[in-house]
Design a protein around this motif. Structure first.
Motif, PDB file in Angstrom:
ATOM      1  N   LEU A  71       0.817  -1.215   0.000  1.00 57.51           N
ATOM      2  CA  LEU A  71       0.000   0.000   0.000  1.00 57.51           C
ATOM      3  C   LEU A  71       0.850   1.264   0.000  1.00 57.51           C
ATOM      4  O   LEU A  71       0.435   2.307  -0.509  1.00 57.51           O
ATOM      5  CB  LEU A  71      -0.927   0.012   1.217  1.00 57.51           C
ATOM      6  N   THR A  72       2.040   1.174   0.568  1.00 56.66           N
ATOM      7  CA  THR A  72       2.929   2.347   0.624  1.00 56.66           C
ATOM      8  C   THR A  72       3.975   2.348  -0.487  1.00 56.66           C
ATOM      9  O   THR A  72       4.823   3.243  -0.537  1.00 56.66           O
ATOM     10  CB  THR A  72       3.629   2.415   1.996  1.00 56.66           C
ATOM     11  N   GLY A  73       3.933   1.341  -1.367  1.00 53.98           N
ATOM     12  CA  GLY A  73       4.818   1.325  -2.526  1.00 53.98           C
ATOM     13  C   GLY A  73       6.168   0.688  -2.317  1.00 53.98           C
ATOM     14  O   GLY A  73       7.017   0.708  -3.213  1.00 53.98           O
ATOM     15  N   LEU A  85      -5.201   7.001  -2.728  1.00 52.70           N
ATOM     16  CA  LEU A  85      -5.399   8.410  -3.081  1.00 52.70           C
ATOM     17  C   LEU A  85      -5.319   8.620  -4.596  1.00 52.70           C
ATOM     18  O   LEU A  85      -4.751   9.589  -5.087  1.00 52.70           O
ATOM     19  CB  LEU A  85      -4.363   9.290  -2.361  1.00 52.70           C
ATOM     20  N   GLY A  86      -5.879   7.640  -5.319  1.00 51.98           N
ATOM     21  CA  GLY A  86      -5.939   7.723  -6.776  1.00 51.98           C
ATOM     22  C   GLY A  86      -4.649   7.379  -7.485  1.00 51.98           C
ATOM     23  O   GLY A  86      -4.561   7.506  -8.716  1.00 51.98           O
ATOM     24  N   ALA A  95       5.374  10.745  -5.114  1.00 51.43           N
ATOM     25  CA  ALA A  95       4.207  11.626  -5.014  1.00 51.43           C
ATOM     26  C   ALA A  95       3.308  11.186  -3.866  1.00 51.43           C
ATOM     27  O   ALA A  95       2.768  12.021  -3.121  1.00 51.43           O
ATOM     28  CB  ALA A  95       3.431  11.616  -6.329  1.00 51.43           C
ATOM     29  N   LEU A  96       3.171   9.869  -3.707  1.00 52.75           N
ATOM     30  CA  LEU A  96       2.329   9.339  -2.627  1.00 52.75           C
ATOM     31  C   LEU A  96       2.933   9.661  -1.260  1.00 52.75           C
ATOM     32  O   LEU A  96       2.203   9.931  -0.296  1.00 52.75           O
ATOM     33  CB  LEU A  96       2.166   7.829  -2.792  1.00 52.75           C
ATOM     34  N   ARG A  99       1.735  12.538   0.685  1.00 45.68           N
ATOM     35  CA  ARG A  99       0.329  12.563   1.109  1.00 45.68           C
ATOM     36  C   ARG A  99      -0.025  11.499   2.140  1.00 45.68           C
ATOM     37  O   ARG A  99      -1.158  11.443   2.604  1.00 45.68           O
ATOM     38  CB  ARG A  99      -0.574  12.426  -0.126  1.00 45.68           C
ATOM     39  N   ILE A 100       0.945  10.645   2.489  1.00 43.00           N
ATOM     40  CA  ILE A 100       0.720   9.632   3.519  1.00 43.00           C
ATOM     41  C   ILE A 100       1.805   9.743   4.591  1.00 43.00           C
ATOM     42  O   ILE A 100       2.866  10.322   4.360  1.00 43.00           O
ATOM     43  CB  ILE A 100       0.711   8.197   2.948  1.00 43.00           C
ATOM     44  N   GLY A 101       1.525   9.177   5.759  1.00 45.80           N
ATOM     45  CA  GLY A 101       2.509   9.118   6.835  1.00 45.80           C
ATOM     46  C   GLY A 101       2.591   7.691   7.359  1.00 45.80           C
ATOM     47  O   GLY A 101       1.638   6.914   7.211  1.00 45.80           O
ATOM     48  N   THR A 102       3.722   7.336   7.947  1.00 48.63           N
ATOM     49  CA  THR A 102       3.898   5.994   8.495  1.00 48.63           C
ATOM     50  C   THR A 102       4.522   6.069   9.879  1.00 48.63           C
ATOM     51  O   THR A 102       5.405   6.889  10.128  1.00 48.63           O
ATOM     52  CB  THR A 102       4.802   5.123   7.593  1.00 48.63           C
TER      53      THR A 102
END
Length: 330
Positions: A71-73, A85-86, A95-96, A99-102
């Motif tokens: 999910l986080t690449g 997020l599309g 880019a992701l 917009r995300i945090g871990t």
């Protein structure tokens, strides 16, 4: 409400090597090896909506961390599709990342010998946050997470609970839309756990941050999340609200009482006595037959209480029961 995560028939397979037994087998293994394919995740599908607080749970080896990495690449799937997020995580990882945090309970993003303030400044540069926005956001997070007293203290001198609060601040500086949390309360004492849980719930309610949480601690799940996906052996065996999950699985509690009586005489339907000696009474309570309140009320008719502890069954037990039921119905 819009979907922020969409997973469709996701599968991840790994190639593993098998070793030959004995010394001769070890020598043989230098030149030959047996390889086999193991499916860590098997065609799972689910969606997460903006602002949801999702618990992604299961026993060790169920595939939780593998799914988060996809999910986080970090990992590529073998089959199936993912949209976060599309975006496709492994194709749009940079880019992701904005917009995300871990937050990983067993790993840190803080510099061990430096104060959290230095790490935060560095992360502001990495995420290209302008100075005015950074200072405003940092001030707000310092207040919410109450890290002011140790903001300039070296990370190595912080308690585990203090460090985890700083880890959360570090992951929230760039205002991520989704926060992935892998065992965020592992190793923390009771007070620190309560603090972290309260902060996470507030974070979601006030800022609308989507939480994707894995944990073996049922209290994390109950107090933070509103939905649970249960995974076992790479497959989803349950996807429901926390309320329904508790209703379906947590039908028993362990009740421990410290009393003024050396031995307590308690004969009630729905309880199974596990220990009854030295002013300590422990029983398993079947909630389908009797409530915890009723047991305590009956105890108070017989003696005074000095201490009360109520425990849920372990997450492993819950998963095991769910999986047994799944096999029975399958």
């Amino acid at each position: 409400m819009k979907q922020v995560i969409r997973v469709d028939k996701l599968t991840k397979r790994f190639i593993v090597r098998s070793h030959f037994p004995g010394v001769l087998g070890a020598l043989k293994g230098l030149f030959f090896s047996k390889r086999s394919e193991v499916a860590a995740i098997q065609e799972i599908s689910f969606a997460v909506h903006a602002g949801e607080r999702l618990a992604f749970i299961g026993p060790n080896g169920a595939g939780k961390s593998t799914t988060i990495k996809m999910l986080t690449g970090i990992l590529h799937p073998s089959d199936g599709g993912i949209e976060v997020l599309g975006m496709t995580p492994w194709k749009n990882r940079m880019a992701l990342g904005y917009r995300i945090g871990t937050v990983f309970g067993q790993r840190t993003q803080l510099w061990h010998h430096l104060p959290p303030s230095d790490t935060f400044s560095l992360l502001a540069k990495i995420y290209e946050i302008d100075e005015a926005t950074y200072q405003k956001r940092l001030k707000e997070l310092i207040e919410v997470f109450e890290i002011g007293p140790f903001f300039h203290k070296a990370v190595r001198q912080l308690s585990l609970g203090e460090r985890m609060r700083c880890e959360l601040v570090a992951s929230l500086l760039h205002q991520p839309e989704i926060l992935f949390l892998d065992e965020p309360t592992i190793g923390l004492d009771v007070n620190a756990k309560l603090k972290i849980r309260g902060l996470l719930k507030r974070l979601s309610e006030v800022y609308g941050t989507t939480l994707f949480l894995t944990s073996h601690d049922t209290a994390d799940i109950e107090q933070v999340c509103d939905r649970a996906i249960v995974l076992d052996q790479g497959k989803i065996i349950l996807d429901s609200s926390i309320k329904e999950l508790k209703k379906a699985t947590m039908k028993k509690k362990i009740l421990s009482l410290t009393t003024d009586e050396e031995k307590l005489v308690m004969d009630l339907p729905g309880i199974h006595v596990l220990e009854n000696r030295n002013y300590h009474f422990v029983c398993e309570v079947n909630l389908a037959d009797i409530s915890i309140d009723k047991v305590i009320q009956e105890t108070l008719k017989r003696t005074s209480l000095k201490d009360v502890t109520i425990e849920d069954p372990s997450m492993e037990e819950i998963i095991r029961n769910l999986y047994t039921r799944e096999n029975r119905h399958g």
